[in-house]
Design a protein around this motif. Structure first.
Motif: not given
Lengths: 153, 153
Positions: A57-63, A112-124
């Motif tokens: 998992a690669i988790t980015f902050d907005e900046g 490798a499976a298919i990537p999924s992308v999660v959007s949502g401020r401050g998700h865990r």
């Protein structure tokens, strides 16, 4: 999980972001996660099977992600939208693909499976495994992101 | 992707929730997603490889997952916390495992990666694939959830 399994993900990340976004990112020291939660605004997740079962998992902050995608597109991106989510999917795919090629060179073959992308401020994000969860924090001049690599033994 | 690939996920979901949580859930009509976004409060995601590459995501609203986990634990759960996230990981694992066993009976062999759980009110999940994305909405007497099955051809 030894360092030889982690380094390919660090190298792939540096390489993909430099190639795609002309962005230098600085990796911090990898650490074993205890609280097992990454918090951010956009995350790409991709499952792995083969040599062992895992997830990355690669988790980015907005900046950080606005900076990366602005560089990729050659225009300033000001808000998180569908194009940014697509870019996260593509980046996730590329990092996983390149890391898998490097791992194959040391005899570790993953699918490798298919990537999924999660959007949502401050998700865990929590990974549901008893295996080790290694986090690698990165700094960019736009913000921070963290890669989590979980591979069962 | 034909119905014989989707039904095992519907059956596994009904079965797991009835066995683990004594909960009857009612599946709606599966539909092909166009806007490709599920919105919810807790999501379990698991990657698949083998017969084809794919991903399965189960996105719960707060009401449905509180009801499910309250039934599982035999005590009323009032808020989304770490225990609920763990339960979502377990449910995701069980549904994927049972669906894979059913798929194997029709000659489709899949491997499963490690499930990840996303927590965060109103987060969105997008699957990064050109293949079909099938969504199956479910109703429970606590709330709604949706399963998304993406399997590349």
């Amino acid at each position: 999980m030894d360092a030889s399994m982690i380094n390919p993900f660090i190298n792939a990340t540096l390489n993909v972001l430099e190639t795609m976004a002309f962005l230098k990112s600085v990796p911090g020291t990898p650490y074993l996660k205890k609280d097992d939660v990454a918090i951010g605004d956009l995350t790409g997740i991709i499952g792995l099977t083969g040599e062992s079962n895992g997830t990355v998992a690669i988790t980015f902050d907005e900046g950080s992600i606005l900076k990366i995608v602005s560089n990729m597109f050659g225009e300033e991106m000001l808000e998180l939208n569908h194009e940014i989510a697509d870019a996260v999917g593509e980046i996730t795919n590329m990092i996983a693909g390149q890391a898998r090629r490097d791992l194959e060179l040391i005899g570790k073959v993953f699918e490798a499976a298919i990537p999924s992308v999660v959007s949502g401020r401050g998700h865990r994000i929590t990974h549901y495994t008893d295996g080790p969860k290694i986090a690698i924090p990165f700094e960019t001049d736009g913000g921070k992101f963290v890669i989590e690599v979980c591979l069962e033994d």
